[in-house]
Design an enzyme around this catalytic site. Structure first.
Site, short mmCIF file in Angstrom:
data_model
loop_
_atom_site.label_atom_id
_atom_site.label_comp_id
_atom_site.label_asym_id
_atom_site.label_seq_id
_atom_site.Cartn_x
_atom_site.Cartn_y
_atom_site.Cartn_z
N ARG A 11 -29.62 -31.55 25.08
CA ARG A 11 -30.83 -31.33 25.10
C ARG A 11 -31.43 -31.79 26.43
NH1 ARG A 11 -33.90 -31.39 19.72
NH2 ARG A 11 -35.59 -30.10 20.70
N LYS A 66 -45.89 -28.34 13.54
CA LYS A 66 -45.55 -29.43 14.32
C LYS A 66 -45.40 -28.89 15.92
CE LYS A 66 -40.95 -30.65 14.65
NZ LYS A 66 -40.44 -30.73 15.73
N ASN A 67 -44.69 -27.81 16.04
CA ASN A 67 -44.30 -27.46 17.33
C ASN A 67 -45.42 -26.84 18.30
OD1 ASN A 67 -41.93 -28.87 16.77
ND2 ASN A 67 -40.90 -26.97 16.64
N CYS A 119 -29.42 -36.16 21.46
CA CYS A 119 -30.18 -35.54 20.24
C CYS A 119 -28.83 -35.32 19.29
CB CYS A 119 -31.32 -34.68 20.34
SG CYS A 119 -31.67 -33.68 19.11
N ASP A 128 -34.02 -22.81 14.02
CA ASP A 128 -34.86 -23.80 13.19
C ASP A 128 -34.77 -23.48 11.92
OD1 ASP A 128 -37.47 -25.10 15.41
OD2 ASP A 128 -35.29 -25.24 15.34
N ARG A 167 -40.15 -36.11 9.55
CA ARG A 167 -40.54 -35.69 10.76
C ARG A 167 -41.29 -34.62 11.06
NH1 ARG A 167 -36.01 -34.91 14.34
NH2 ARG A 167 -37.81 -34.08 15.88
C1 EPZ Z 1 -38.16 -26.41 20.93
O1 EPZ Z 1 -37.15 -27.53 21.67
C2 EPZ Z 1 -38.47 -27.03 19.61
N1 EPZ Z 1 -39.01 -28.25 19.55
C3 EPZ Z 1 -37.20 -27.08 18.68
O2 EPZ Z 1 -37.47 -27.37 17.43
C4 EPZ Z 1 -36.59 -25.61 18.80
O3 EPZ Z 1 -35.53 -25.79 17.92
C5 EPZ Z 1 -36.23 -25.33 20.04
O4 EPZ Z 1 -37.64 -25.24 20.83
C6 EPZ Z 1 -35.63 -23.68 20.18
O5 EPZ Z 1 -36.76 -22.86 19.63
C7 EPZ Z 1 -40.47 -28.66 20.12
O6 EPZ Z 1 -41.21 -27.20 20.12
C8 EPZ Z 1 -40.98 -29.74 20.06
P1 EPZ Z 1 -35.40 -25.48 24.33
P2 EPZ Z 1 -36.84 -27.44 23.04
O7 EPZ Z 1 -35.94 -26.06 25.53
O8 EPZ Z 1 -38.00 -27.11 23.82
C9 EPZ Z 1 -31.46 -25.85 26.92
C10 EPZ Z 1 -37.34 -28.46 15.30
O9 EPZ Z 1 -36.51 -28.77 14.67
N2 EPZ Z 1 -32.38 -26.69 27.91
O10 EPZ Z 1 -36.10 -24.03 24.06
O11 EPZ Z 1 -36.36 -28.75 23.36
C11 EPZ Z 1 -31.14 -26.66 25.57
O12 EPZ Z 1 -30.35 -27.58 25.53
C12 EPZ Z 1 -36.92 -28.71 16.94
O13 EPZ Z 1 -38.72 -28.44 15.12
C13 EPZ Z 1 -31.71 -26.93 29.00
O14 EPZ Z 1 -30.36 -26.71 29.31
O15 EPZ Z 1 -35.75 -26.52 23.11
C14 EPZ Z 1 -31.17 -25.62 24.58
O16 EPZ Z 1 -29.74 -25.33 24.48
C15 EPZ Z 1 -35.42 -28.82 16.95
N3 EPZ Z 1 -32.54 -27.43 29.99
C16 EPZ Z 1 -31.83 -24.26 25.00
O17 EPZ Z 1 -32.01 -24.73 26.37
C17 EPZ Z 1 -33.85 -27.75 30.17
O18 EPZ Z 1 -34.43 -28.25 30.54
C18 EPZ Z 1 -33.28 -24.10 24.27
O19 EPZ Z 1 -33.79 -25.46 24.30
C19 EPZ Z 1 -34.20 -27.39 28.54
C20 EPZ Z 1 -33.59 -26.69 27.67
#
Ligand code: EPZ
Length: 428
Positions: free
Chosen positions: A122, A22-23, A117, A306, A398
């Site tokens: 996020r 998915k990702n 979320c 995850d 999902r």
């Molecule tokens: C990706 O989410 C994945 N989703 C998530 O999978 C996964 O848990 C996550 O990466 C971490 O590995 C997809 O790829 C579609 P991040 P993402 O930006 O990109 C903070 C699933 O179950 N952050 O790496 O949204 C954020 O709050 C999903 O398949 C900021 O502060 O995660 C988090 O604490 C859930 N500002 C950390 O960084 C930003 O602009 C990591 O988030 C972006 C992120």
């Protein structure tokens, strides 16, 4: 309400084939906005999140055709809109991945802010700051990000946290920018690398994929390409842990063992017998009660957030005491309350959950709260004594392709039932 009915206590036996990730599919589908012409994508998983992104692409004017199982043709030659509406982004936050490509291709984009979320705030501030550094003018108006840029320019971007979709959004934007972009503290996930490889096949000049420093030399145009979506390492990890929960032995096929190194090491330390039997096959067996191990989630190549809910299920009936620490998201323990309804002994202290192993879990009706929590409740039901009813299946659908079918094919007593199950007392 549709739910899963799981009769626990049956060991698993057989082979499960892993679907496309998915990702990886979500950023790769978004990348088709960067160039005219027809893309051919194989092994695209049939998941709700993918369906929503395809709905968004069609709203933008992109033609998307499904062919035989998993093959999708995408052509964004005729883009008619640059707006990602709230209703779609609200339902699938990774829709924000169209922001970078739209600004890069059209010089403008109007994308709804994703909103909160279940697992955390996020924010997308890293995405927005990166685009501004590349010369985009951004405004936040009525819950939308409005971005404009004549032509994005290469920039040096540093992520405080290695954001996965932040790295993906900016890598796509930088591919069409004027000049060079460097992303420092970039995400190293295999899904980021898979996107980068597609961009290279489209003509982008990218170095450093899989490291924390990615260099992109912008080009004026890109071309369509063909791509097979990599197997889903989180789905594969979930089924490795299904054996941990239910017992028995499975062959997991169409997976990439090296994407699961941290997970395999942790599960072996907990007592699961795991053997890589081919470039894309893993054999997993549980001989005896698992022992407790501590877990701390980390960005790739560390233990993935995850799979945190899923390993917590295994620790809830392991030998002694396990400390599970979630370092990525601030609210990713919502499965704890549901696991406690099944008899688990878990105490949350800040970012850590202290899990004391109990003899066994007992089936009960439970409610899924988010995607990976729903998978953990299914695993719990497989190992519990008695019947577990898992509600909130929209979360599961999902991110897992036909999970009930894949599990029942290897002996699990699991069936999808529509309608409302008889609930004992009031569900929370
Ligand atoms: C990706 O989410 C994945 N989703 C998530 O999978 C996964 O848990 C996550 O990466 C971490 O590995 C997809 O790829 C579609 P991040 P993402 O930006 O990109 C903070 C699933 O179950 N952050 O790496 O949204 C954020 O709050 C999903 O398949 C900021 O502060 O995660 C988090 O604490 C859930 N500002 C950390 O960084 C930003 O602009 C990591 O988030 C972006 C992120």
């Amino acid at each position: 309400m549709a739910h899963l009915e799981i009769k626990g206590g049956r060991a698993l036996k057989g082979t499960i084939r892993i679907s496309g990730a998915k990702n990886a599919a979500l950023p790769i589908l978004s990348a088709t906005l960067l160039s005219e012409g027809r893309f051919k994508l194989r092994q695209v998983p049939e998941l709700e999140d993918v369906r929503i992104l395809i709905e968004l692409l069609r709203e933008l004017g992109v033609s998307v055709q499904y062919r035989e199982q998993g093959t999708v043709f995408v052509d964004s030659s005729k883009l008619e809109s640059f707006e990602a509406p709230y209703d779609l982004v609200r339902r699938m936050r990774a829709s924000v991945l169209v922001l970078g490509p739209l600004v890069a291709r059209l010089g403008k984009a109007r994308v709804s802010l994703p909103g909160g979320c279940a697992i955390g705030a996020r924010p997308i501030d890293f995405h927005l700051k990166g685009l501004e550094l590349m010369g985009a003018k951004l405004e936040i108006r009525e819950g939308f990000v409005e971005a404009r840029a004549n032509r994005l320019e290469g920039a040096r971007i540093y992520f405080d946290i290695p954001s996965v979709t932040g790295t993906e959004n900016l890598m796509m934007a930088a591919s069409l920018a004027k000049g060079n972009t460097v992303i420092e503290n970039a995400a190293r996930e295999p899904e980021v690398v898979a996107l980068g490889r597609l961009l290279q096949d489209m003509g982008a000049k990218i170095k450093g994929l899989g490291t924390d420093t990615i260099k992109i030399e912008g080009t004026k145009t890109l071309r369509p390409a063909t791509c097979t979506i990599i197997p889903d390492r989180i789905e594969a990890g979930t089924y490795l842990m299904a054996v941990g929960a239910a017992g028995g032995e499975l062959i997991i096929e169409n997976c990439v063992p090296e994407h699961l190194e941290a997970v395999i090491l942790k599960l072996k330390a907990a007592g699961l017998k795991i053997k890589v039997i081919d470039a894309d096959k893993i054999k997993v067996k549980r001989r005896r009660r698992l022992c407790s191990v501590d877990v701390k989630t980390q960005p790739y190549p560390g233990f993935p957030t995850d799979l945190q809910a899923q390993i917590m299920v295994l620790m809830s009936t392991a030998g002694k005491l396990s400390v599970i620490t979630e370092t990525i998201f601030e609210n990713r323990f919502m499965h704890v309350a549901e696991l406690k309804r099944l008899g688990a002994d878990i105490k949350v202290e800040g970012r850590s959950a202290i899990v004391r192993g109990v003899k066994h879990l007992n089936g009960a009706p439970v409610m899924a709260t988010d995607l990976r929590a729903s998978a953990s409740l299914v695993l719990a039901g497989l190992g519990a004594k008695g019947t577990t009813i898992v509600q909130g299946l929209h979360h599961l659908d999902r991110g897992y392709e036909r999970m009930d079918e894949k599990l029942s094919a290897v002996g699990a007593r699991i069936k999808r039932v529509n309608g409302t199950p008889v609930q004992e007392g009031k569900m929370s």
